[in-house]
Design an enzyme around this catalytic site. Structure first.
Site, PDB file in Angstrom:
ATOM      1  N   CYS A 265      11.485  45.924 -33.107  1.00 27.73           N
ATOM      2  CA  CYS A 265      10.985  46.927 -32.157  1.00 27.73           C
ATOM      3  C   CYS A 265       9.570  46.679 -31.665  1.00 27.73           C
ATOM      4  O   CYS A 265       9.358  46.527 -30.465  1.00 27.73           O
ATOM      5  CB  CYS A 265      11.078  48.305 -32.797  1.00 27.73           C
ATOM      6  SG  CYS A 265      12.733  48.674 -33.339  1.00 27.73           S
TER       7      CYS A 265
HETATM    8  C1  UGA Z   1       9.395  51.110 -35.693  1.00 28.78           C
HETATM    9  C2  UGA Z   1       8.802  52.530 -35.563  1.00 28.78           C
HETATM   10  O1  UGA Z   1       8.088  52.873 -36.757  1.00 28.78           O
HETATM   11  C3  UGA Z   1       9.910  53.563 -35.314  1.00 28.78           C
HETATM   12  O2  UGA Z   1       9.316  54.845 -35.076  1.00 28.78           O
HETATM   13  C4  UGA Z   1      10.704  53.145 -34.070  1.00 28.78           C
HETATM   14  O3  UGA Z   1      11.773  54.055 -33.786  1.00 28.78           O
HETATM   15  C5  UGA Z   1      11.293  51.760 -34.300  1.00 28.78           C
HETATM   16  O4  UGA Z   1      10.203  50.828 -34.535  1.00 28.78           O
HETATM   17  C6  UGA Z   1      12.068  51.394 -33.064  1.00 28.78           C
HETATM   18  O5  UGA Z   1      11.481  51.287 -31.986  1.00 28.78           O
HETATM   19  O6  UGA Z   1      13.310  51.326 -33.137  1.00 28.78           O
HETATM   20  P1  UGA Z   1      10.583  49.719 -37.676  1.00 28.78           P
HETATM   21  O7  UGA Z   1      10.491  48.541 -36.765  1.00 28.78           O
HETATM   22  O8  UGA Z   1      11.874  50.010 -38.368  1.00 28.78           O
HETATM   23  O9  UGA Z   1      10.216  51.083 -36.868  1.00 28.78           O
HETATM   24  O10 UGA Z   1       9.505  49.479 -38.816  1.00 28.78           O
HETATM   25  P2  UGA Z   1       8.092  50.078 -39.301  1.00 28.78           P
HETATM   26  O11 UGA Z   1       8.298  50.700 -40.612  1.00 28.78           O
HETATM   27  O12 UGA Z   1       7.431  50.878 -38.258  1.00 28.78           O
HETATM   28  O13 UGA Z   1       7.273  48.702 -39.522  1.00 28.78           O
HETATM   29  C7  UGA Z   1       7.075  47.775 -38.468  1.00 28.78           C
HETATM   30  C8  UGA Z   1       6.178  46.629 -38.916  1.00 28.78           C
HETATM   31  O14 UGA Z   1       4.824  47.069 -39.069  1.00 28.78           O
HETATM   32  C9  UGA Z   1       6.581  45.994 -40.250  1.00 28.78           C
HETATM   33  O15 UGA Z   1       6.489  44.580 -40.128  1.00 28.78           O
HETATM   34  C10 UGA Z   1       5.542  46.520 -41.218  1.00 28.78           C
HETATM   35  O16 UGA Z   1       5.311  45.644 -42.300  1.00 28.78           O
HETATM   36  C11 UGA Z   1       4.309  46.610 -40.322  1.00 28.78           C
HETATM   37  N1  UGA Z   1       3.294  47.582 -40.800  1.00 28.78           N
HETATM   38  C12 UGA Z   1       3.583  48.902 -40.837  1.00 28.78           C
HETATM   39  C13 UGA Z   1       2.028  47.129 -41.173  1.00 28.78           C
HETATM   40  O17 UGA Z   1       1.732  45.920 -41.130  1.00 28.78           O
HETATM   41  N2  UGA Z   1       1.097  48.042 -41.587  1.00 28.78           N
HETATM   42  C14 UGA Z   1       1.358  49.370 -41.635  1.00 28.78           C
HETATM   43  O18 UGA Z   1       0.440  50.145 -42.017  1.00 28.78           O
HETATM   44  C15 UGA Z   1       2.641  49.815 -41.262  1.00 28.78           C
END
Ligand code: UGA
Length: 427
Positions: A265
């Site tokens: 995403c």
């Molecule tokens: C993300 C959004 O959080 C959702 O709200 C959205 O609906 C979704 O994309 C989408 O568009 O379908 P997702 O991709 O499942 O969800 O994962 P996240 O938990 O948001 O993490 C995304 C990335 O950011 C991961 O690689 C994670 O490791 C990284 N991350 C997250 C960080 O590096 N630091 C943080 O503090 C949080």
């Protein structure tokens, strides 16, 4: 209500099962017979906590899967949940969604009652009026009983079911009060004191989705930029972020710095909104910088590694391959550029992930995939931590079996620091 959902991928399957749980009569429609068969067996074509249980409970009564569009005109609302993958220039590829939209229109050509077609897929605002509405209308031979709206989805992988059932906001993008009322009927059980309903037009609804993800991705990139500065000053970025997170205008969420964001995403959506903005003649400087910082983090990890280990003839352990813990999804995982770069330099690799090794092996078949973190670390000259799997925080004596115990942590998940050469990416 009677709901048809076109597309049984990640979002389509989750919302199909959840709508059935909310008491609606749901038909999931997908062109892939194997997917339909899996669903009708009560199993999800994807791994997601709680989803199999919901499918098992509702399949055959409130939920049916099929390849046929026959149920579309019998339903009240149709959701289009087809993937919009990235083109080379970052823009979204609409071909699959267009085909589904046209087939939906076609199925509705003779319907005289009003029917709502809701885009669940993530699409750029201009594509609704320029592409999707005309395509539905073309399929339907101009039948004006059909209205197109937008209802973006904000669920996360790994918590999709609970995110869907406990939304902090519902965004209804419509062109009429009638369509807004229909969406209220669909989501009625979820509209409570905890969730806000945003009623707007379809284009604004589409932009809210991009703004949401662009904001998170930029927030993490900003935290990584600041984190890199902290590291240069010999400071711990997490101590700094814990403090700024106390300001509720910033919030303490999404402040974890490290090797950056991946998944299906953030990279896709940030690049798509950049491409769409450029098409209008606008260069979104902050978003471009967010991507640049994210691309830089894996390189900084490798620089930290080479400051301690000569890569020639080295064996390097790569721990964590999925883009985040609790999923086997490696799409845009930060492990990919790291593995690619080490392979380009001829480094021997031992990779380990509790669930994503098979996915990664399809991309990099020649590297060794170890059965445990300990096996990957054994006699290695350095280790890179790329996913914050819980089990990595328990690693202790395994580091003693390394040839040289150099550990570069990209996710701040290793507890052991004594007796090894430990480097955090931003701490
Ligand atoms: C993300 C959004 O959080 C959702 O709200 C959205 O609906 C979704 O994309 C989408 O568009 O379908 P997702 O991709 O499942 O969800 O994962 P996240 O938990 O948001 O993490 C995304 C990335 O950011 C991961 O690689 C994670 O490791 C990284 N991350 C997250 C960080 O590096 N630091 C943080 O503090 C949080």
């Amino acid at each position: 209500m009677r709901i048809t959902i076109i597309g049984s991928g990640y979002v389509g399957t989750t919302i199909a099962a959840c709508f059935a749980e909310l008491g609606h009569e749901v038909t999931a429609i997908d062109i892939d017979e194997a997917v339909v068969e899996t669903l009708n067996d009560g199993r999800a074509p994807i791994t997601e906590p709680g989803l199999d249980e919901l499918l098992e409970k509702h399949i055959g009564n409130h939920l049916t899967a099929t390849t046929s569009y026959d149920a579309v005109p019998e339903s009240d609302v149709t959701f289009l949940a087809i993937g919009t993958p990235s083109n080379e220039n970052g823009s979204i590829e609409l071909t699959g969604l267009e085909a589904a939209a046209e087939a939906t229109g076609d199925a509705l050509a003779d319907k005289s009652d009003r029917h709502l077609v809701i885009i669940k897929s993530t699409v750029t605002p201009p594509s609704i009026g320029a592409v999707l509405e005309p395509v539905v209308s073309k399929g339907a031979n101009g039948n004006d009983a059909i209205e197109v709206g937008m209802n973006p989805e904000f669920l996360r992988e790994g918590s999709a079911v609970s995110d869907f059932l406990n939304p902090d906001k519902l965004v209804f993008g419509t062109r009429s009060a009638w369509a807004t009322d229909r969406l209220h009927d669909v989501f009625e059980p979820l509209i409570g004191t905890e969730s806000s309903v945003v009623e707007t037009d379809p284009e604004t609804a589409a932009m809210i989705k991009y703004a949401n993800n662009a904001f998170f991705a930029s927030k993490i990139s900003l935290v990584n930029d600041l984190g890199n500065i902290c590291k240069e000053f010999g400071l711990d970025a997490y101590e700094v972020m814990d403090a700024i997170g106390l300001d509720d205008r910033i919030s303490d969420r999404f402040l974890r710095s490290g090797v950056g964001w991946g998944g299906s995403c953030f990279p896709k959506d940030v690049n798509a909104i950049i491409a769409a903005a450029r098409k209008e003649g606008y260069d979104p400087a902050v978003l471009e910088a967010a991507v640049a910082v994210n691309d830089r983090q894996p390189r900084r990890m490798l620089e930290l590694l080479t400051s301690h280990v000569a890569l020639e003839d080295a064996r390097i352990a790569v721990l964590g391959l999925s883009f985040k813990p609790d999923t086997d999804d490696i799409r845009n995982s930060r492990a990919i550029p790291v593995v690619q770069s080490l392979l380009d330099q001829g480094v021997e690799l031992a990779a380990y992930d509790p669930v994503a090794a098979d996915e990664m092996a399809a991309l990099f078949p020649t590297i060794e995939y170890a059965d445990s973190a300990g096996d990957a670390l054994f006699e290695s000259d350095g280790a890179l931590i790329l996913t914050d799997w819980d089990e990595f925080s328990d690693l202790e004596s395994e580091f003693d079996a390394m040839a040289t115990p150099v550990v570069i942590d990209g996710r701040r998940c290793i507890n052991r620091r004594d007796g090894i050469i430990y480097e955090g990416l931003t701490w």
